[in-house]
Design a protein around this motif. Sequence first.
Motif, PDB file in Angstrom:
ATOM      1  N   CYS A 274       0.624  -1.165  -0.007  1.00 25.48           N
ATOM      2  CA  CYS A 274      -0.120   0.010  -0.172  1.00 25.48           C
ATOM      3  C   CYS A 274       0.853   1.415  -0.026  1.00 25.48           C
ATOM      4  CB  CYS A 274      -0.800  -0.101   1.167  1.00 25.48           C
ATOM      5  SG  CYS A 274      -2.041   1.465   1.146  1.00 25.48           S
TER       6      CYS A 274
ATOM      7  N   ALA B  81       0.014   4.456   0.365  1.00 29.21           N
ATOM      8  CA  ALA B  81      -0.519   5.390   1.266  1.00 29.21           C
ATOM      9  C   ALA B  81      -0.703   4.684   2.699  1.00 29.21           C
ATOM     10  CB  ALA B  81      -2.006   5.522   0.729  1.00 29.21           C
ATOM     11  N   ASP B  82      -0.194   3.771   3.088  1.00 31.01           N
ATOM     12  CA  ASP B  82       0.050   3.037   4.403  1.00 31.01           C
ATOM     13  C   ASP B  82      -1.329   3.281   4.797  1.00 31.01           C
ATOM     14  OD1 ASP B  82       0.963   2.164   6.533  1.00 31.01           O
ATOM     15  OD2 ASP B  82       1.714   3.759   7.399  1.00 31.01           O
ATOM     16  N   ALA B  83      -2.399   2.728   4.202  1.00 25.64           N
ATOM     17  CA  ALA B  83      -3.823   2.791   4.636  1.00 25.64           C
ATOM     18  C   ALA B  83      -4.243   1.482   5.398  1.00 25.64           C
ATOM     19  CB  ALA B  83      -4.668   2.995   3.373  1.00 25.64           C
TER      20      ALA B  83
ATOM     21  N   ASN C 174      -8.092   2.143   6.063  1.00 20.57           N
ATOM     22  CA  ASN C 174      -8.173   3.621   6.620  1.00 20.57           C
ATOM     23  C   ASN C 174      -8.759   4.151   5.299  1.00 20.57           C
ATOM     24  OD1 ASN C 174      -8.554   6.262   7.326  1.00 20.57           O
ATOM     25  ND2 ASN C 174      -6.512   6.198   8.600  1.00 20.57           N
ATOM     26  N   TYR C 175     -10.111   4.455   5.338  1.00 30.19           N
ATOM     27  CA  TYR C 175     -10.330   5.063   3.885  1.00 30.19           C
ATOM     28  C   TYR C 175     -10.341   6.485   3.874  1.00 30.19           C
ATOM     29  CZ  TYR C 175     -12.332   0.641   2.230  1.00 30.19           C
ATOM     30  OH  TYR C 175     -12.292  -0.655   1.885  1.00 30.19           O
TER      31      TYR C 175
ATOM     32  N   ARG D 241      -7.184   7.613   4.171  1.00 29.63           N
ATOM     33  CA  ARG D 241      -5.956   7.468   3.509  1.00 29.63           C
ATOM     34  C   ARG D 241      -5.852   6.712   1.866  1.00 29.63           C
ATOM     35  NH1 ARG D 241      -1.253   5.980   8.085  1.00 29.63           N
ATOM     36  NH2 ARG D 241      -1.375   8.105   9.012  1.00 29.63           N
ATOM     37  N   CYS D 242      -6.881   5.843   1.855  1.00 28.56           N
ATOM     38  CA  CYS D 242      -6.753   4.909   0.723  1.00 28.56           C
ATOM     39  C   CYS D 242      -7.164   5.665  -0.539  1.00 28.56           C
ATOM     40  CB  CYS D 242      -7.911   3.902   0.929  1.00 28.56           C
ATOM     41  SG  CYS D 242      -7.984   2.729  -0.498  1.00 28.56           S
TER      42      CYS D 242
ATOM     43  N   ARG E 126     -13.977  10.488  11.797  1.00 25.44           N
ATOM     44  CA  ARG E 126     -13.005  10.000  11.212  1.00 25.44           C
ATOM     45  C   ARG E 126     -13.144   8.417  11.819  1.00 25.44           C
ATOM     46  NH1 ARG E 126      -7.427  10.386  10.294  1.00 25.44           N
ATOM     47  NH2 ARG E 126      -6.145   8.619  10.854  1.00 25.44           N
TER      48      ARG E 126
END
Length: 238
Positions: free
Chosen positions: A103, A105-107, A134-135, A137-138, A166
């Motif tokens: 990933c 984005a580190d999501a 974590n949407y 960041r995704c 959040r």
Amino acid sequence: MADPTEPDNAREPARRPEATTPVRSGDVGPSGGKKEPGVLGQLFAPVAGFGVTFATMFRKVPTQEYPEVKRPTATRYHGRHQLNRHPDGLEKCVGCELCAWACPADAIYVEGADNTDEARFSPGERYGRVYQINYLRCIFCGLCIEACPTRALTMTNEYELADSERAPLIYEKHQLLAPLRPDMLTPPFPMVEGMEERDYYQGKVTGASQDQREYVEAREADQADKVDAAAAEAEATS
């Protein structure tokens, strides 16, 4: 070298003629000046700029009334993720964490754990005990799908991922797991007798066996007995 006998104005570069606004024949009056608008022109001049607006007011609207009318997405649309299951109900995720490493984005956050004979959630040695996406960041790039070695992670057509807070946008494992079909069982339970991990991924398992069904029924009956016993004890102590 410039000729000293040449006048100064001869050495200056030629100037470009100034641009002039072309005058249409209809805009010129009898005396040669600009033609004044007529009575109708003066009357409609304040609203002339709304001509485009008025012209489009009576046309068919090309947009759709979302969310009352939802436009179908493409077949391979990158929407919300889903953790898939085998035909008997065991999870395909083995907790390898390759999706989290891929990933950009580190999501994705994954914690793997070992399967045991008493609690088996997937074929093989390990399963994904914790799985979060974590949407916020995704970026829906799909690299996690390409990295998954067991095809446990895919993307659905669901795109309605919005919230005012959040926390609800950090999806947990129970939210990402594919729903159980009528012929599937709820893990944990043993693998099909006589089958190995590779048999699952080769498609040799097509559904839950009778031994698996009996195991799940016995487990659920034991859990119900424990709940009843706890309730009776609480009532007796009260």
